[in-house]
Design a protein around this motif. Structure first.
Motif, mmCIF file in Angstrom:
data_model
loop_
_atom_site.group_PDB
_atom_site.id
_atom_site.type_symbol
_atom_site.label_atom_id
_atom_site.label_comp_id
_atom_site.label_asym_id
_atom_site.label_seq_id
_atom_site.Cartn_x
_atom_site.Cartn_y
_atom_site.Cartn_z
ATOM 1 N N ASP A 1 51.185 61.134 4.264
ATOM 2 C CA ASP A 1 51.499 59.214 4.197
ATOM 3 C C ASP A 1 52.720 59.558 2.899
ATOM 4 O O ASP A 1 52.271 59.399 1.634
ATOM 5 C CB ASP A 1 50.584 58.292 4.078
ATOM 6 C CG ASP A 1 50.631 57.128 3.541
ATOM 7 O OD1 ASP A 1 52.292 56.737 3.560
ATOM 8 O OD2 ASP A 1 50.343 56.002 4.696
ATOM 9 N N ALA A 2 54.102 58.932 3.330
ATOM 10 C CA ALA A 2 54.645 59.522 2.203
ATOM 11 C C ALA A 2 54.652 58.366 1.056
ATOM 12 O O ALA A 2 54.962 58.682 -0.291
ATOM 13 C CB ALA A 2 56.100 59.240 2.597
ATOM 14 N N THR A 3 53.662 57.217 1.232
ATOM 15 C CA THR A 3 53.432 55.975 0.676
ATOM 16 C C THR A 3 52.853 56.638 -0.543
ATOM 17 O O THR A 3 52.210 56.060 -1.997
ATOM 18 C CB THR A 3 53.499 54.957 1.058
ATOM 19 O OG1 THR A 3 51.874 54.894 1.748
ATOM 20 C CG2 THR A 3 54.690 54.660 2.078
ATOM 21 N N LEU B 1 61.114 64.644 -1.495
ATOM 22 C CA LEU B 1 60.406 65.013 -0.615
ATOM 23 C C LEU B 1 61.235 66.263 0.296
ATOM 24 O O LEU B 1 60.321 67.093 0.590
ATOM 25 C CB LEU B 1 59.241 63.785 -0.207
ATOM 26 C CG LEU B 1 59.232 62.845 -0.744
ATOM 27 C CD1 LEU B 1 58.186 61.746 -0.083
ATOM 28 C CD2 LEU B 1 57.575 64.318 -0.988
ATOM 29 N N ALA B 2 61.734 65.624 0.705
ATOM 30 C CA ALA B 2 63.222 66.337 1.826
ATOM 31 C C ALA B 2 63.357 67.426 1.210
ATOM 32 O O ALA B 2 63.117 68.543 2.188
ATOM 33 C CB ALA B 2 64.157 65.130 2.666
ATOM 34 N N GLN C 1 59.458 53.242 3.887
ATOM 35 C CA GLN C 1 59.018 52.753 3.334
ATOM 36 C C GLN C 1 59.314 52.826 1.392
ATOM 37 O O GLN C 1 57.898 52.519 0.580
ATOM 38 C CB GLN C 1 57.271 52.281 3.163
ATOM 39 C CG GLN C 1 56.834 51.908 5.245
ATOM 40 C CD GLN C 1 54.831 51.625 4.849
ATOM 41 O OE1 GLN C 1 54.687 51.656 4.370
ATOM 42 N NE2 GLN C 1 55.561 51.497 6.403
ATOM 43 N N ILE C 2 59.295 54.078 1.389
ATOM 44 C CA ILE C 2 60.059 54.483 -0.215
ATOM 45 C C ILE C 2 61.514 54.487 -0.350
ATOM 46 O O ILE C 2 62.024 54.070 0.220
ATOM 47 C CB ILE C 2 59.700 56.122 0.140
ATOM 48 C CG1 ILE C 2 60.012 56.979 0.988
ATOM 49 C CG2 ILE C 2 58.136 55.884 -0.208
ATOM 50 C CD1 ILE C 2 58.822 58.203 0.971
ATOM 51 N N SER C 3 61.339 54.552 -1.635
ATOM 52 C CA SER C 3 63.133 55.118 -2.744
ATOM 53 C C SER C 3 63.768 55.692 -1.329
ATOM 54 O O SER C 3 63.275 56.779 -0.658
ATOM 55 C CB SER C 3 63.153 55.003 -3.554
ATOM 56 O OG SER C 3 62.504 55.859 -4.057
ATOM 57 N N MET C 4 65.185 55.511 -1.430
ATOM 58 C CA MET C 4 65.462 57.175 -1.128
ATOM 59 C C MET C 4 65.519 58.621 -1.452
ATOM 60 O O MET C 4 65.753 59.138 -1.760
ATOM 61 C CB MET C 4 67.323 56.504 -1.137
ATOM 62 C CG MET C 4 68.124 55.420 0.783
ATOM 63 S SD MET C 4 67.407 56.459 1.681
ATOM 64 C CE MET C 4 68.380 57.847 1.769
ATOM 65 N N GLU C 5 65.596 57.716 -3.053
ATOM 66 C CA GLU C 5 65.606 59.424 -4.423
ATOM 67 C C GLU C 5 64.479 59.785 -3.618
ATOM 68 O O GLU C 5 64.462 61.475 -3.747
ATOM 69 C CB GLU C 5 65.240 58.735 -5.632
ATOM 70 C CG GLU C 5 66.219 57.719 -5.865
ATOM 71 C CD GLU C 5 66.842 56.838 -5.751
ATOM 72 O OE1 GLU C 5 65.978 55.750 -4.942
ATOM 73 O OE2 GLU C 5 67.693 56.171 -5.420
#
Length: 395
Positions: free
Chosen positions: A175-177, A290-291, A281-285
């Motif tokens: 979960d990226a959040t 993460l990427a 659900q998260i910011s572009m930064e």
């Protein structure tokens, strides 16, 4: 004191012990004890137990991929989105308790998935559908969500992780959040049951002997292990197995943990893709951060973002090769590929076609990127590459 309590005490002592030259021998002994108790914990019980639900899936296809993660991170949503299967998904945890095979379709290509979450008494009768991509049949195992403490058996975690050990690649759904918390906890659980993610097997030769004591040698300069530490670890770990004689050869500079892995011998080394879901659900930064992490892919099942790239990365990590065959005087058969591991030779192709073909082999003509010119006449040792075409001539 039970095994779980002993493991807990050793882990606490390791955590509160400072790491320096003075404590390296003490830490080495603690890690050897920890590996010994964990191996005992994973051993099947000898006492007859009551019959319960089995948890295994018949292996099929050219490769197996395990989809693993905490509850409610989007595993079932991912399966439902990629396939025509209605795998139950909801906002509460532990929605998935069963296995639902399905088929995914993408334009002219058809991908088939089979999930590994079946509550059945005899799973030997279960035949999940494979996932077909670039001509290869790949089995996807959508495992139930695991929780912290799964390695000790919480939430059927030991059965889930045991199935994951049989996979060729692990997709860790996160979960990226929730940042890096889930990733660290899952890595710890998999590490404790002998699964090593994105690591290669240590280049250490270890062989127990009948006599002669412990023979230690190294072909490189060791900065993390010494002969004294190796002997202490061997005496501590092998005291229960009644083996006090062994030959040890370090061919690379390895840590005490890697040496213990070689002694235990049941470690599984497999590639892993860390897939961060819910990036909408998260910011572009944060998405960019993460990427850029190694072995990571960011997706959004809710908005159907980056799923094609995930499949491409999965194919890369599986390291499969498609080889096409050609009969003399006819066009190549591009409808039925032979799927082999990367690094396969012409001899491997012969064995895949028929076990007696290699003994009747005379030469082969190969078209593709593995040759200097097309067609090139080659022998059994020629290394094949992806989408090569081969024509075999018998004696």
């Amino acid at each position: 004191m039970g095994i779980l309590e002993k493991i807990s005490e050793i882990e606490k002592e390791i955590a509160r012990t400072q790491k320096n030259k003075a404590t390296e021998y003490h830490l080495g002994l603690l890690k050897a004890k920890l590996a010994k108790y964990r191996a005992q914990l994973l051993e099947p019980s000898k006492s007859p137990a009551a019959k319960g639900e089995g948890f295994d899936v018949m292996k099929s296809g050219d490769a197996r991929v395990a989809l693993i993660g905490f509850p409610s991170v989007g595993k079932s949503t991912f399966l439902s989105l990629m396939t025509s299967t209605a795998s139950e998904a909801a906002s509460y945890e532990f929605t998935t308790l069963t296995c639902i095979p399905g088929v995914i379709e993408d334009g002219d290509l058809q991908y088939e998935f089979g999930a590994a979450e079946v509550p059945c008494k005899k799973l030997s009768t279960f035949h999940p559908f494979p996932f077909q991509y670039k001509g290869a049949n790949i089995q996807l195992l959508d495992l139930p969500g695991i929780i912290e403490g799964a390695a000790q058996g919480k939430g059927r975690g030991r059965q889930v992780i045991a199935v994951a050990r049989t996979a060729d690649v692990v997709i860790m759904m996160l979960d990226a959040t929730k940042g890096e918390v889930q990733r660290a906890l899952l890595e710890k659980e998999l590490e404790s049951v002998g699964i090593r993610l994105n690591k290669s097997k240590p280049n250490i030769y270890f062989k127990p002997k009948k006599g002669g004591g412990i023979s230690f040698n190294s072909t490189v300069t060791l900065t993390q292990c010494s002969e004294k530490l190796v002997q202490l670890i061997l005496h501590e770990y092998m005291s229960t197995s009644e083996i006090f004689n062994a030959e040890v050869l370090f061919r690379e500079d390895c840590s005490p943990d890697e040496f213990i892995d070689v002694i235990v011998g049941n470690r599984v080394y497999m590639p892993c893709l860390y897939v961060y879901n819910k990036i909408d659900q998260i910011s572009m930064e944060e998405v960019d951060r993460l990427a850029r992490r190694p072995h990571s892919v960011v997706i959004s099942c809710g908005m159907k973002l980056n799923l094609d790239y995930l499949l491409e990365k999965l194919w890369e990590y599986l390291a499969l090769t498609c080889i096409y065959t050609k009969k003399r005087g006819q066009r190549p058969d591009f409808t039925d590929a032979i799927i082999l591991r990367k690094g396969a030779s012409v001899e491997h192709v012969c064995h895949r076609i028929h076990r007696s073909l290699a003994s009747q082999f005379k030469y082969a003509l190969v078209w593709g990127t593995s040759t200097k010119y097309s067609p090139q006449r080659v022998g059994l040792t020629h290394m094949m590459e992806h989408e090569d075409v081969i024509q075999i001539v018998k004696k």
